[in-house]
Design a protein around this motif. Structure first.
Motif, mmCIF file in Angstrom:
data_model
loop_
_atom_site.group_PDB
_atom_site.id
_atom_site.type_symbol
_atom_site.label_atom_id
_atom_site.label_comp_id
_atom_site.label_asym_id
_atom_site.label_seq_id
_atom_site.Cartn_x
_atom_site.Cartn_y
_atom_site.Cartn_z
ATOM 1 N N ILE A 260 0.863 -1.188 0.000
ATOM 2 C CA ILE A 260 0.000 0.000 0.000
ATOM 3 C C ILE A 260 0.893 1.230 0.000
ATOM 4 C CG2 ILE A 260 -1.736 1.312 1.284
ATOM 5 C CD1 ILE A 260 -2.601 -1.307 2.574
ATOM 6 N N ASN A 261 0.779 2.023 -1.042
ATOM 7 C CA ASN A 261 1.574 3.238 -1.121
ATOM 8 C C ASN A 261 0.659 4.408 -1.457
ATOM 9 O OD1 ASN A 261 3.541 5.122 -1.225
ATOM 10 N ND2 ASN A 261 4.675 4.203 -2.911
ATOM 11 N N PRO A 262 -0.041 4.919 -0.434
ATOM 12 C CA PRO A 262 -0.998 5.995 -0.714
ATOM 13 C C PRO A 262 -0.325 7.285 -1.160
ATOM 14 C CG PRO A 262 -0.749 5.711 1.647
ATOM 15 C CD PRO A 262 0.026 4.604 0.985
ATOM 16 N N GLY A 263 0.970 7.417 -0.896
ATOM 17 C CA GLY A 263 1.676 8.642 -1.267
ATOM 18 C C GLY A 263 1.638 8.911 -2.761
ATOM 19 N N ASP A 264 1.691 7.847 -3.565
ATOM 20 C CA ASP A 264 1.634 8.025 -5.023
ATOM 21 C C ASP A 264 0.295 8.624 -5.435
ATOM 22 O OD1 ASP A 264 4.141 6.930 -5.194
ATOM 23 O OD2 ASP A 264 3.451 4.941 -5.832
ATOM 24 N N THR A 265 -0.772 8.131 -4.824
ATOM 25 C CA THR A 265 -2.110 8.613 -5.176
ATOM 26 C C THR A 265 -2.339 10.020 -4.653
ATOM 27 O OG1 THR A 265 -2.907 6.344 -5.091
ATOM 28 C CG2 THR A 265 -4.568 8.074 -5.003
ATOM 29 N N THR A 266 -1.991 10.259 -3.390
ATOM 30 C CA THR A 266 -2.233 11.592 -2.830
ATOM 31 C C THR A 266 -1.334 12.637 -3.476
ATOM 32 O OG1 THR A 266 -0.720 11.164 -0.969
ATOM 33 C CG2 THR A 266 -3.065 10.719 -0.606
ATOM 34 N N TYR B 260 -1.819 18.705 -8.287
ATOM 35 C CA TYR B 260 -2.938 19.390 -8.935
ATOM 36 C C TYR B 260 -3.376 20.601 -8.113
ATOM 37 C CZ TYR B 260 -7.990 19.963 -9.858
ATOM 38 O OH TYR B 260 -9.242 20.459 -10.092
ATOM 39 N N ASP B 261 -3.547 20.396 -6.808
ATOM 40 C CA ASP B 261 -4.015 21.459 -5.921
ATOM 41 C C ASP B 261 -2.977 22.586 -5.809
ATOM 42 O OD1 ASP B 261 -5.953 22.542 -4.096
ATOM 43 O OD2 ASP B 261 -4.661 21.911 -2.440
ATOM 44 N N ARG B 262 -1.705 22.209 -5.725
ATOM 45 C CA ARG B 262 -0.643 23.213 -5.607
ATOM 46 C C ARG B 262 -0.603 24.112 -6.843
ATOM 47 N NH1 ARG B 262 3.041 19.957 -4.719
ATOM 48 N NH2 ARG B 262 3.858 19.745 -6.827
ATOM 49 N N LYS B 263 -0.748 23.514 -8.033
ATOM 50 C CA LYS B 263 -0.739 24.305 -9.269
ATOM 51 C C LYS B 263 -1.920 25.276 -9.296
ATOM 52 C CE LYS B 263 1.796 21.039 -12.095
ATOM 53 N NZ LYS B 263 1.730 19.984 -13.105
ATOM 54 N N SER B 264 -3.075 24.784 -8.888
ATOM 55 C CA SER B 264 -4.252 25.649 -8.869
ATOM 56 C C SER B 264 -4.080 26.787 -7.870
ATOM 57 C CB SER B 264 -5.501 24.826 -8.528
ATOM 58 O OG SER B 264 -5.721 23.849 -9.527
ATOM 59 N N ASP B 265 -3.604 26.470 -6.661
ATOM 60 C CA ASP B 265 -3.369 27.513 -5.652
ATOM 61 C C ASP B 265 -2.325 28.517 -6.127
ATOM 62 O OD1 ASP B 265 -5.253 26.446 -3.947
ATOM 63 O OD2 ASP B 265 -3.795 25.403 -2.684
ATOM 64 N N ASN B 266 -1.261 28.013 -6.758
ATOM 65 C CA ASN B 266 -0.229 28.913 -7.287
ATOM 66 C C ASN B 266 -0.808 29.849 -8.346
ATOM 67 O OD1 ASN B 266 1.750 27.866 -5.652
ATOM 68 N ND2 ASN B 266 2.675 26.571 -7.226
ATOM 69 N N LYS C 288 -12.936 20.562 -5.934
ATOM 70 C CA LYS C 288 -11.921 19.683 -5.350
ATOM 71 C C LYS C 288 -12.342 19.063 -4.018
ATOM 72 C CE LYS C 288 -9.289 23.009 -2.582
ATOM 73 N NZ LYS C 288 -7.976 23.522 -2.253
ATOM 74 N N SER C 289 -13.454 19.516 -3.431
ATOM 75 C CA SER C 289 -13.786 19.105 -2.066
ATOM 76 C C SER C 289 -13.972 17.599 -1.908
ATOM 77 C CB SER C 289 -15.005 19.856 -1.536
ATOM 78 O OG SER C 289 -16.151 19.471 -2.250
ATOM 79 N N ASP C 290 -14.617 16.937 -2.870
ATOM 80 C CA ASP C 290 -14.810 15.486 -2.754
ATOM 81 C C ASP C 290 -13.478 14.742 -2.750
ATOM 82 O OD1 ASP C 290 -17.537 15.767 -2.599
ATOM 83 O OD2 ASP C 290 -17.905 15.271 -4.719
ATOM 84 N N VAL C 291 -12.602 15.093 -3.686
ATOM 85 C CA VAL C 291 -11.301 14.435 -3.757
ATOM 86 C C VAL C 291 -10.460 14.795 -2.521
ATOM 87 C CG1 VAL C 291 -9.177 14.158 -5.098
ATOM 88 C CG2 VAL C 291 -11.371 14.367 -6.278
ATOM 89 N N GLU C 292 -10.557 16.043 -2.101
ATOM 90 C CA GLU C 292 -9.818 16.479 -0.910
ATOM 91 C C GLU C 292 -10.256 15.678 0.322
ATOM 92 O OE1 GLU C 292 -8.191 20.807 0.313
ATOM 93 O OE2 GLU C 292 -10.373 20.647 0.135
ATOM 94 N N ASN C 293 -11.556 15.404 0.439
ATOM 95 C CA ASN C 293 -12.057 14.584 1.540
ATOM 96 C C ASN C 293 -11.525 13.160 1.454
ATOM 97 O OD1 ASN C 293 -13.527 16.678 2.675
ATOM 98 N ND2 ASN C 293 -15.402 16.172 1.563
ATOM 99 N N LEU C 294 -11.409 12.629 0.232
ATOM 100 C CA LEU C 294 -10.838 11.288 0.059
ATOM 101 C C LEU C 294 -9.372 11.255 0.482
ATOM 102 C CD1 LEU C 294 -12.462 10.335 -3.377
ATOM 103 C CD2 LEU C 294 -13.101 9.478 -1.107
#
Length: 195
Positions: free
Chosen positions: A73-79, A85-91, A127-133
């Motif tokens: 299990i390597n959740p780091g790849d998925t997160t 994606y979020d960092r680019k949008s915030d930037n 992004k809220s649904d994915v952010e909650n995941l």
């Protein structure tokens, strides 16, 4: 989930204990065997709980399978996908706001800042649904780590307790040292000139 993990831990514990007793009744774990100087033991990161647990893993197919599953299990790849994606949008919104602040026409500036704000608000909704995941994944990872640590400790208790019972030093050498110290202390006191 928690109850099933605890039950699984105890089942593993008892099966490991059973296997350990069948395989080697008196074989002491390597991590607890006397060594002259084990320089490796002093390296940062070495840990007796981990060393003892690894020996149990090496002897138990059930624990080996569990460790393999945990390592797969390597959740780091998925997160990381979402975080990038979020960092680019915030930037983008930070940069766009900086550019808009440079507009000298106050009416145009306010329109652009409102456009940026509205777009940012829509993005937050998208992004809220994915952010909650992602939050759930991170919470689960913490929970897995906590229970894995508890499993290691529970399974290694019998090993250290057996070692403690089998290797408790006899009192007589310590008593002899104290007796010798008392004799030397008396001699030292007798040789002190009066003052």
């Amino acid at each position: 989930m928690k109850k099933s993990l605890i039950l699984f831990s105890f089942a593993l514990f008892f099966s490991c204990q059973k296997n350990e007793n069948n395989d080697s009744n008196n074989q002491e774990p390597k991590a607890l065997q006397e060594k002259s100087i084990d320089i490796g033991r002093f390296r940062k990161g070495d840990d007796l709980v981990d060393d003892l647990y690894q020996e149990l893993v090496n002897k138990s197919p059930e624990l080996k399978n569990l460790e393999d599953e945990l390592n797969s299990i390597n959740p780091g790849d998925t997160t990381a996908i979402f975080n990038d994606y979020d960092r680019k949008s915030d930037n983008y919104y930070t940069s766009a706001t900086g550019h808009a602040e440079g507009i000298r026409d106050s009416i145009l500036k306010n329109k652009i800042l409102n456009l940026i704000k509205n777009s940012s608000t829509k993005y937050d909704g998208k992004k809220s649904d994915v952010e909650n995941l992602v939050t759930t994944i991170n919470k689960r990872r913490t929970e897995i780590t906590n229970y894995h640590t508890a499993l290691k400790i529970i399974l290694t208790f019998p090993l250290i307790e057996k070692y403690q019972n089998d290797h408790l030093p006899k009192k007589s050498p310590f008593e002899k040292v104290i007796e010798k110290e008392n004799q030397v202390l008396e001699k030292v006191k007798q040789n002190i000139p009066s003052y």
